[in-house]
Design a protein around this motif. Sequence first.
Motif, PDB file in Angstrom:
ATOM      1  N   VAL A  45      22.989  -7.637  22.679  1.00  0.00           N
ATOM      2  CA  VAL A  45      21.972  -7.107  21.787  1.00  0.00           C
ATOM      3  C   VAL A  45      20.759  -8.021  21.883  1.00  0.00           C
ATOM      4  O   VAL A  45      20.823  -9.191  21.547  1.00  0.00           O
ATOM      5  N   ASP A  46      19.661  -7.491  22.392  1.00  0.00           N
ATOM      6  CA  ASP A  46      18.480  -8.314  22.566  1.00  0.00           C
ATOM      7  C   ASP A  46      17.358  -7.927  21.614  1.00  0.00           C
ATOM      8  O   ASP A  46      16.232  -8.355  21.769  1.00  0.00           O
ATOM      9  N   LYS A  47      17.670  -7.091  20.640  1.00  0.00           N
ATOM     10  CA  LYS A  47      16.675  -6.767  19.635  1.00  0.00           C
ATOM     11  C   LYS A  47      17.391  -6.442  18.335  1.00  0.00           C
ATOM     12  O   LYS A  47      18.575  -6.143  18.322  1.00  0.00           O
ATOM     13  N   VAL A  52      17.487  -3.141  10.431  1.00  0.00           N
ATOM     14  CA  VAL A  52      16.881  -4.427  10.088  1.00  0.00           C
ATOM     15  C   VAL A  52      15.367  -4.348  10.241  1.00  0.00           C
ATOM     16  O   VAL A  52      14.620  -4.821   9.378  1.00  0.00           O
ATOM     17  N   LEU A  53      14.903  -3.748  11.332  1.00  0.00           N
ATOM     18  CA  LEU A  53      13.463  -3.666  11.570  1.00  0.00           C
ATOM     19  C   LEU A  53      12.737  -2.829  10.527  1.00  0.00           C
ATOM     20  O   LEU A  53      11.569  -3.077  10.229  1.00  0.00           O
TER      21      LEU A  53
END
Length: 80
Positions: A45-47, A52-53
């Motif tokens: 998971v790189d974002k 959450v965003l």
Amino acid sequence: MQIMLDLPQDLEQDLIRQAAQSNIPLQTLILEALRQLTQTTPNIVDKWSDTVLSYEGMPDFPAFESYRSELLTPSEPELF
């Protein structure tokens, strides 16, 4: 570079069938699969997730920055 692999019979048949259906040579199908595998990142998971965003916080909760003046200054580590 040449690499020889011993493929299981079922995998070999699947590759041959997919190459025929795609109307491309077997070697091209395998090369494309290897390129795709090496160019994509693993399941890391790189974002942050959309949940959450999209979090907006609670309107009546004080902003974190309002506490900045109360934070302690970090101490310098003693090296020697």
